[in-house]
Design an enzyme around this catalytic site. Structure first.
Site, PDB file in Angstrom:
ATOM      1  CG  ASP A 122       1.079   6.834   6.251  1.00 44.26           C
ATOM      2  OD1 ASP A 122       1.597   7.170   7.338  1.00 44.26           O
ATOM      3  OD2 ASP A 122       0.468   7.641   5.521  1.00 44.26           O
ATOM      4  CE  LYS A 164       2.007  10.436   7.378  1.00 44.20           C
ATOM      5  NZ  LYS A 164       0.593  10.204   7.106  1.00 44.20           N
ATOM      6  NE  ARG A 183      -4.728   1.579  11.186  1.00 45.94           N
ATOM      7  CZ  ARG A 183      -5.610   1.914  10.234  1.00 45.94           C
ATOM      8  NH1 ARG A 183      -6.319   0.980   9.637  1.00 45.94           N
ATOM      9  NH2 ARG A 183      -5.765   3.165   9.886  1.00 45.94           N
TER      10      ARG A 183
END
Length: 454
Positions: free
Chosen positions: A306, A236, A310
């Site tokens: 990223d 990020k 999940r």
């Protein structure tokens, strides 16, 4: 009793809550000179407006407070956030239920002061005799626990600290806790949890708490526990990483919800599952293009490191479903797409169970905690197809919250499953403290109380 509540009201200042319509239609002063005082300070009843009156002794005696339309159960938070130390009693509720007032009061009075030298005392709300002070306090305590966990920097809230928090709660309520750490995750078949967390200094882990009578209805809670998300090798930017200590907000929600369930002695057989990792950058970090196995046996091609939350949830949901729970609920700070769609305060939820959807919406209305149902639109599953694996972990630019929910659905085999994609954070809206926030917690808690008749 919660630290911003009190039973002592002898010297409390009186608070008069008003909507604009309620104040505009006022025929008599709620206290001497109230309307003149309001006119002089431009008070109309708009959300967050406050007018003070002191008595002859110089101490605060009355407060006029605006709650806007009164639709937000946390409208009172803008008021308690501004009030000085002291006790306050509600003299006029402005049409709000006291439970909503108490929730808003505790929300606005909250301060994260762990690292502050000077620690201010919160304003105290007097609990009337008619209120269920114990229940309101339990809810306020759970929300404060959630916010403390999320607000704590990752240096002091790693996977081992999440584990310690759950262990403390398990000991307090007589629950059992099993924790699997590091390479043992591979031995116990949690390959996705291991892959995401293996590059971090602090080892990944999987926590499983059990509480309650096995003869009672079974309830499984799953929470995403990414204690810091750098994005992994798909790193990020600095601005996107700044508040990523909050990426364990899903875990914080289910930990707080579990505390509520156990403290209220809800008649359920509770199982809590929390996979906790740090998504770090190092030589052994998982890579874009890798194909990973999962607990359920499905293979996952990594399109974006990223989209890691999940992955760990996939193993946790598969584990939860092995016990065939009657109800399965997960909370996760899963996608920015959910914030683009619904903003910070409105928590989207997904379920194919129509009865559960209605129950959560009813719980939302009763608690004043806003949620919004989103579709599990199966045609979008095509965005998660991989030519060389069973699934790809990122569905592209469009409908990101929906495709993330569809990804999770592939690992679920339960009678009733609900997924909440929360932000667990807020900006300084309404004057409430910026930082960690409970999103959908009270709505789900109300649903559970209604479902299990407490």
């Amino acid at each position: 009793m919660h630290k911003s509540f009190t039973a002592e009201g002898a010297k409390a200042a009186a608070i008069h809550l008003f909507t604009p319509a309620g104040f505009d239609g006022l025929k008599d002063d709620p206290f001497p000179g109230a309307r003149a005082l309001a006119k002089g300070q431009g008070f109309t009843g708009a959300a967050g407006q406050v007018v003070y009156q002191a008595g002859e002794d110089g101490k605060l005696s009355h407060v006029l407070a605006g709650i806007g339309k009164g639709q937000d159960a946390l409208a009172v938070a803008a008021i308690s956030a501004k009030l000085p130390e002291g006790a306050y009693a509600i003299a006029g509720d402005g049409g709000m239920a006291f439970a909503h007032i108490a929730a808003g009061w505790a929300d606005g009075a909250y301060r994260f002061d762990r690292y502050l030298k000077d620690k201010a005392k919160p304003p105290l709300l007097v609990m009337p005799v008619s209120a269920d002070a114990d229940a309101l306090s339990r809810e306020a305590d759970a929300c404060a626990l959630l916010r403390d966990l999320v607000n704590t920097p990752a240096a002091d809230m790693g996977p081992q600290d999440v584990d310690a928090t759950i262990a403390s709660i398990a000991e307090r309520f007589g629950a059992t806790l099993t924790t699997i750490v590091g390479d043992d995750l591979l031995e116990e078949n949690y390959p996705l949890v291991h892959a995401v967390g293996r590059a971090a200094v602090y080892a990944p882990r999987f926590m499983e708490l059990e509480w309650g009578d096995p003869a009672h209805p079974s309830l499984a809670l799953v929470g995403k526990g990414v204690t810091f998300d750098s994005g992994g090798l798909d790193i990020k930017p600095g601005s996107g990483m700044r508040i990523m200590k909050k990426d364990m907000g899903g875990a914080a929600h289910v930990i707080a919800l579990s505390q509520l369930i156990m403290s209220a002695k809800l008649p359920v057989h509770l199982k809590l599952y929390v996979p906790s990792v740090e998504n770090a950058v190092a030589g052994d970090a998982f890579r874009p293009g890798d194909i990973l196995n999962s607990r359920k046996g499905l293979t996952v091609e990594i399109d974006n490191t990223d989209a890691e939350g999940r992955l760990i949830l996939a193993d946790a949901l598969a584990r939860a479903c092995e016990f065939k729970p009657d109800v399965l609920i997960d909370f996760a700070t899963l996608t920015g797409a959910a914030r683009v769609a619904l903003g910070a305060d409105l928590a989207p939820f997904y379920t194919d169970d129509e009865d559960m959807a209605g129950a959560i919406q009813a719980g939302s209305a009763m608690s004043g905690d806003p949620v919004w149902r989103m579709p599990l639109w199966d045609p979008y599953l095509s965005d998660l197809k991989s030519p060389i694996a069973d699934l790809v972990n990122s569905g592209g630019r469009f409908a990101g919250s929906i495709t993330a929910a569809l990804f999770l659905k592939q690992f679920v085999d339960a009678k009733s499953w609900t997924h909440l994609d929360v932000w667990a954070w807020r900006l300084g809206k309404y004057g409430r403290p910026e930082g960690a926030a409970a999103c959908g917690l009270r709505a789900v808690w109300q649903m559970l109380q209604d479902r299990y008749s407490v």
